[in-house]
Design a protein around this motif. Structure first.
Motif, PDB file in Angstrom:
ATOM      1  N   SER A   1      -7.748 -93.346  -6.695  1.00 51.58           N
ATOM      2  CA  SER A   1      -9.197 -93.202  -6.542  1.00 51.58           C
ATOM      3  C   SER A   1      -9.681 -92.076  -7.452  1.00 51.58           C
ATOM      4  O   SER A   1      -8.866 -91.318  -8.010  1.00 51.58           O
ATOM      5  CB  SER A   1      -9.546 -92.869  -5.093  1.00 51.58           C
ATOM      6  N   THR A   2     -10.989 -91.913  -7.549  1.00 48.91           N
ATOM      7  CA  THR A   2     -11.528 -90.856  -8.408  1.00 48.91           C
ATOM      8  C   THR A   2     -10.995 -89.485  -7.971  1.00 48.91           C
ATOM      9  O   THR A   2     -10.543 -88.702  -8.811  1.00 48.91           O
ATOM     10  CB  THR A   2     -13.075 -90.881  -8.356  1.00 48.91           C
ATOM     11  N   ALA A   3     -10.994 -89.223  -6.664  1.00 49.18           N
ATOM     12  CA  ALA A   3     -10.507 -87.921  -6.177  1.00 49.18           C
ATOM     13  C   ALA A   3      -9.010 -87.760  -6.466  1.00 49.18           C
ATOM     14  O   ALA A   3      -8.556 -86.683  -6.862  1.00 49.18           O
ATOM     15  CB  ALA A   3     -10.773 -87.795  -4.688  1.00 49.18           C
TER      16      ALA A   3
ATOM     17  N   THR B   1     -11.428-105.503   4.031  1.00 50.96           N
ATOM     18  CA  THR B   1     -12.373-105.487   2.912  1.00 50.96           C
ATOM     19  C   THR B   1     -12.538-104.084   2.339  1.00 50.96           C
ATOM     20  O   THR B   1     -12.461-103.076   3.042  1.00 50.96           O
ATOM     21  CB  THR B   1     -13.765-106.046   3.296  1.00 50.96           C
ATOM     22  N   TYR B   2     -12.737-104.101   1.038  1.00 50.11           N
ATOM     23  CA  TYR B   2     -12.973-102.877   0.274  1.00 50.11           C
ATOM     24  C   TYR B   2     -14.380-102.387   0.629  1.00 50.11           C
ATOM     25  O   TYR B   2     -15.307-103.202   0.780  1.00 50.11           O
ATOM     26  CB  TYR B   2     -12.878-103.253  -1.205  1.00 50.11           C
ATOM     27  N   ILE B   3     -14.550-101.086   0.734  1.00 45.43           N
ATOM     28  CA  ILE B   3     -15.841-100.502   1.148  1.00 45.43           C
ATOM     29  C   ILE B   3     -16.985-100.906   0.203  1.00 45.43           C
ATOM     30  O   ILE B   3     -18.154-100.888   0.598  1.00 45.43           O
ATOM     31  CB  ILE B   3     -15.702 -98.962   1.271  1.00 45.43           C
ATOM     32  N   ASN B   4     -16.635-101.314  -1.035  1.00 47.61           N
ATOM     33  CA  ASN B   4     -17.646-101.789  -1.998  1.00 47.61           C
ATOM     34  C   ASN B   4     -18.084-103.205  -1.614  1.00 47.61           C
ATOM     35  O   ASN B   4     -17.777-104.187  -2.283  1.00 47.61           O
ATOM     36  CB  ASN B   4     -17.077-101.820  -3.421  1.00 47.61           C
ATOM     37  N   CYS B   5     -18.779-103.315  -0.481  1.00 48.04           N
ATOM     38  CA  CYS B   5     -19.311-104.606  -0.040  1.00 48.04           C
ATOM     39  C   CYS B   5     -20.543-104.321   0.814  1.00 48.04           C
ATOM     40  O   CYS B   5     -20.764-103.178   1.234  1.00 48.04           O
ATOM     41  CB  CYS B   5     -18.259-105.400   0.744  1.00 48.04           C
TER      42      CYS B   5
ATOM     43  N   TYR C   1     -25.378 -99.007 -12.550  1.00 46.72           N
ATOM     44  CA  TYR C   1     -25.900 -98.866 -11.175  1.00 46.72           C
ATOM     45  C   TYR C   1     -25.864 -97.399 -10.739  1.00 46.72           C
ATOM     46  O   TYR C   1     -26.795 -96.902 -10.108  1.00 46.72           O
ATOM     47  CB  TYR C   1     -25.066 -99.689 -10.191  1.00 46.72           C
ATOM     48  N   MET C   2     -24.779 -96.731 -11.051  1.00 45.32           N
ATOM     49  CA  MET C   2     -24.657 -95.315 -10.660  1.00 45.32           C
ATOM     50  C   MET C   2     -25.656 -94.460 -11.440  1.00 45.32           C
ATOM     51  O   MET C   2     -26.236 -93.516 -10.918  1.00 45.32           O
ATOM     52  CB  MET C   2     -23.240 -94.809 -10.959  1.00 45.32           C
ATOM     53  N   LYS C   3     -25.850 -94.839 -12.712  1.00 45.70           N
ATOM     54  CA  LYS C   3     -26.688 -94.016 -13.587  1.00 45.70           C
ATOM     55  C   LYS C   3     -28.188 -94.294 -13.410  1.00 45.70           C
ATOM     56  O   LYS C   3     -29.013 -93.677 -14.086  1.00 45.70           O
ATOM     57  CB  LYS C   3     -26.281 -94.231 -15.054  1.00 45.70           C
TER      58      LYS C   3
ATOM     59  N   ALA D   1      -5.760 -94.273 -14.318  1.00 47.52           N
ATOM     60  CA  ALA D   1      -6.660 -95.435 -14.172  1.00 47.52           C
ATOM     61  C   ALA D   1      -7.041 -95.648 -12.713  1.00 47.52           C
ATOM     62  O   ALA D   1      -6.315 -95.270 -11.799  1.00 47.52           O
ATOM     63  CB  ALA D   1      -5.967 -96.694 -14.703  1.00 47.52           C
ATOM     64  N   HIS D   2      -8.213 -96.270 -12.548  1.00 46.82           N
ATOM     65  CA  HIS D   2      -8.695 -96.626 -11.197  1.00 46.82           C
ATOM     66  C   HIS D   2      -8.152 -98.022 -10.876  1.00 46.82           C
ATOM     67  O   HIS D   2      -8.115 -98.882 -11.765  1.00 46.82           O
ATOM     68  CB  HIS D   2     -10.235 -96.617 -11.197  1.00 46.82           C
ATOM     69  N   PRO D   3      -7.770 -98.263  -9.613  1.00 46.94           N
ATOM     70  CA  PRO D   3      -7.176 -99.579  -9.293  1.00 46.94           C
ATOM     71  C   PRO D   3      -8.125-100.772  -9.415  1.00 46.94           C
ATOM     72  O   PRO D   3      -7.690-101.915  -9.235  1.00 46.94           O
ATOM     73  CB  PRO D   3      -6.688 -99.403  -7.842  1.00 46.94           C
TER      74      PRO D   3
ATOM     75  N   ALA E   1     -23.176 -86.631  -3.502  1.00 47.33           N
ATOM     76  CA  ALA E   1     -23.148 -87.291  -4.821  1.00 47.33           C
ATOM     77  C   ALA E   1     -21.756 -87.822  -5.130  1.00 47.33           C
ATOM     78  O   ALA E   1     -20.750 -87.145  -4.890  1.00 47.33           O
ATOM     79  CB  ALA E   1     -23.588 -86.316  -5.916  1.00 47.33           C
ATOM     80  N   HIS E   2     -21.714 -89.038  -5.671  1.00 43.71           N
ATOM     81  CA  HIS E   2     -20.435 -89.603  -6.109  1.00 43.71           C
ATOM     82  C   HIS E   2     -20.075 -89.015  -7.477  1.00 43.71           C
ATOM     83  O   HIS E   2     -20.954 -88.587  -8.233  1.00 43.71           O
ATOM     84  CB  HIS E   2     -20.538 -91.135  -6.191  1.00 43.71           C
ATOM     85  N   TYR E   3     -18.770 -89.013  -7.784  1.00 40.82           N
ATOM     86  CA  TYR E   3     -18.288 -88.481  -9.068  1.00 40.82           C
ATOM     87  C   TYR E   3     -18.890 -89.181 -10.286  1.00 40.82           C
ATOM     88  O   TYR E   3     -18.816 -88.665 -11.395  1.00 40.82           O
ATOM     89  CB  TYR E   3     -16.771 -88.632  -9.164  1.00 40.82           C
ATOM     90  N   TYR E   4     -19.443 -90.389 -10.099  1.00 39.85           N
ATOM     91  CA  TYR E   4     -19.993 -91.120 -11.241  1.00 39.85           C
ATOM     92  C   TYR E   4     -21.464 -90.797 -11.504  1.00 39.85           C
ATOM     93  O   TYR E   4     -22.097 -91.389 -12.381  1.00 39.85           O
ATOM     94  CB  TYR E   4     -19.862 -92.633 -11.031  1.00 39.85           C
ATOM     95  N   GLN E   5     -22.034 -89.888 -10.706  1.00 38.68           N
ATOM     96  CA  GLN E   5     -23.444 -89.534 -10.917  1.00 38.68           C
ATOM     97  C   GLN E   5     -23.599 -88.666 -12.168  1.00 38.68           C
ATOM     98  O   GLN E   5     -22.640 -88.045 -12.639  1.00 38.68           O
ATOM     99  CB  GLN E   5     -23.978 -88.791  -9.688  1.00 38.68           C
TER     100      GLN E   5
ATOM    101  N   GLY F   1     -17.904 -86.289  -4.316  1.00 40.10           N
ATOM    102  CA  GLY F   1     -16.622 -86.834  -3.866  1.00 40.10           C
ATOM    103  C   GLY F   1     -16.456 -88.298  -4.173  1.00 40.10           C
ATOM    104  O   GLY F   1     -17.312 -88.924  -4.805  1.00 40.10           O
ATOM    105  N   ASP F   2     -15.305 -88.856  -3.715  1.00 39.98           N
ATOM    106  CA  ASP F   2     -15.072 -90.297  -3.844  1.00 39.98           C
ATOM    107  C   ASP F   2     -15.643 -90.989  -2.605  1.00 39.98           C
ATOM    108  O   ASP F   2     -16.160 -90.318  -1.700  1.00 39.98           O
ATOM    109  CB  ASP F   2     -13.590 -90.621  -4.085  1.00 39.98           C
ATOM    110  N   SER F   3     -15.543 -92.302  -2.550  1.00 44.37           N
ATOM    111  CA  SER F   3     -16.211 -93.002  -1.437  1.00 44.37           C
ATOM    112  C   SER F   3     -15.677 -92.591  -0.070  1.00 44.37           C
ATOM    113  O   SER F   3     -16.453 -92.498   0.875  1.00 44.37           O
ATOM    114  CB  SER F   3     -16.132 -94.520  -1.536  1.00 44.37           C
TER     115      SER F   3
END
Ligand code: 13P
Ligand code: SF4
Length: 314
Positions: A217-219, A114-118, A272-274, A200-202, A26-30, A42-44
């Motif tokens: 990052s979140t972690a 590239t950022y993993i968010n792709c 999206y996370m929720k 803050a998150h980048p 589970a991601h921290y935003y769940q 955890g974080d990504s």
């Protein structure tokens, strides 16, 4: 009249986890109740590593689609389930494979970081992937004279340029959640809590990152708050992180930063996370669907830039 049977989803999920030999990430935003039933939160980057090392038959990913796809790419022999295939990401949507291929073609002398968010298709076209926890390290590992293009998050890209002093050619994508934080609201909150630290998150705008005491990052944010001597924190990231923080630092005051200038919304939740719920996790484990499916050819291409990232993130 007979009362409808109420299912205790947490209990049922834990039973299925055992009978199906599943790992729940589970991601921290769940949602908090999802974080509670996960094997790892955890974080990504951390979740990618857990997925790569998973020995269980099945990985249930409580996060968004690009995260579950990453788990499949890194451990293709496992069945990877995502409770709702609509768990997208505005950064993924900002960068289509066709447009990215054209961008790369225009700049053939640039390395594609590239950022993993792709999407998997973008990963397959990339030279190296990064997450918010290792992005600075990855950019700094590249030869100084190497031209670099960075996609899809322009805010993380700008932050990287400031941190590393390097010129990056940026794709114009953004996170709808982190871009919505209001600079004026942060300043007003800080006036109320002058002893607080702003984290803050980048993925946030430069105006927010410039006033933050810590960006990560979140972690990394959780770690900073745990180690800090400060007692109050203004949190400029998705509100899901507050669940783990409340457990880790119960005596510290955690103040979520509002997102909208006009008070129309004070929360900072990623829709999206929720989208994931305990019920959806239960149903997907029961039916072993929806399952992430990626062609072998695409996996073979996408795993290479991910492995380059992991070898630099030990
Ligand atoms: P992390 O790498 O910090 O987990 O961030 C992922 C994400 O989607 C942030 O919006
Ligand atoms: Fe994507 Fe932003 Fe949601 Fe993270 S918070 S999944 S970057 S939309």
């Amino acid at each position: 009249m007979c009362a409808a049977l109420k299912i205790n989803y947490s209990e049922e999920i834990l039973k299925l986890k055992k009978s199906k030999n599943a790992l729940i990430l589970a991601h921290y935003y769940q949602r908090p109740e999802i974080q509670e039933i996960a094997d790892h939160v955890g974080d990504s980057l951390a979740l990618s590593k857990f997925a790569a090392a998973a020995k269980e038959d099945m990985i249930v990913f409580a996060g968004v689609k690009f995260m579950a796809e990453t788990a499949k790419i890194l451990n293709p022999g496992k069945k990877v389930l995502l409770p709702d295939l609509n768990a997208g990401c505005s950064l993924v949507d900002s960068c289509t494979p066709q447009a990215f291929a054209a961008f790369k073609k225009e700049h053939p002398d640039h390395l594609a970081v590239t950022y993993i968010n792709c999407s998997t298709e973008i990963k397959a076209q990339s030279d190296i992937i990064c997450t918010s926890s290792n992005a600075v390290k990855i950019i700094e590992s590249l030869p100084k004279n190497q031209k670099v293009l960075f996609a899809p998050d322009r805010n993380l890209g700008k932050y990287l340029m400031e941190e590393t002093g390097r010129e990056l050619l940026l794709w114009d994508g953004a996170c709808v959640v982190h871009e919505a934080f209001s600079f004026n609201k942060i300043i007003a909150l800080y006036a109320q809590y002058p002893k607080s630290k702003i984290v803050a998150h980048p993925e946030s705008d430069t105006s927010i990152l410039d006033v933050a005491h810590f960006v990560g990052s979140t972690a990394a944010m959780i770690d900073y708050i745990k180690k800090s001597y400060a007692c109050e924190f203004l949190i400029a990231t998705e509100a899901g992180i507050l669940h783990q923080l409340a457990k880790e630092v119960p005596n510290k005051k955690l103040i979520p930063v509002p997102t909208q200038e006009d008070n129309s919304c004070a929360c900072s939740e990623c829709a999206y996370m929720k989208i994931n719920t305990l019920e959806k996790i239960y149903t997907c484990m029961l039916h072993e669907s929806p399952e992430i499916s990626i062609s072998t050819d695409l996996i073979e291409k996408a795993v290479q830039p991910l492995n380059r990232m992991l070898s630099l993130s030990l």
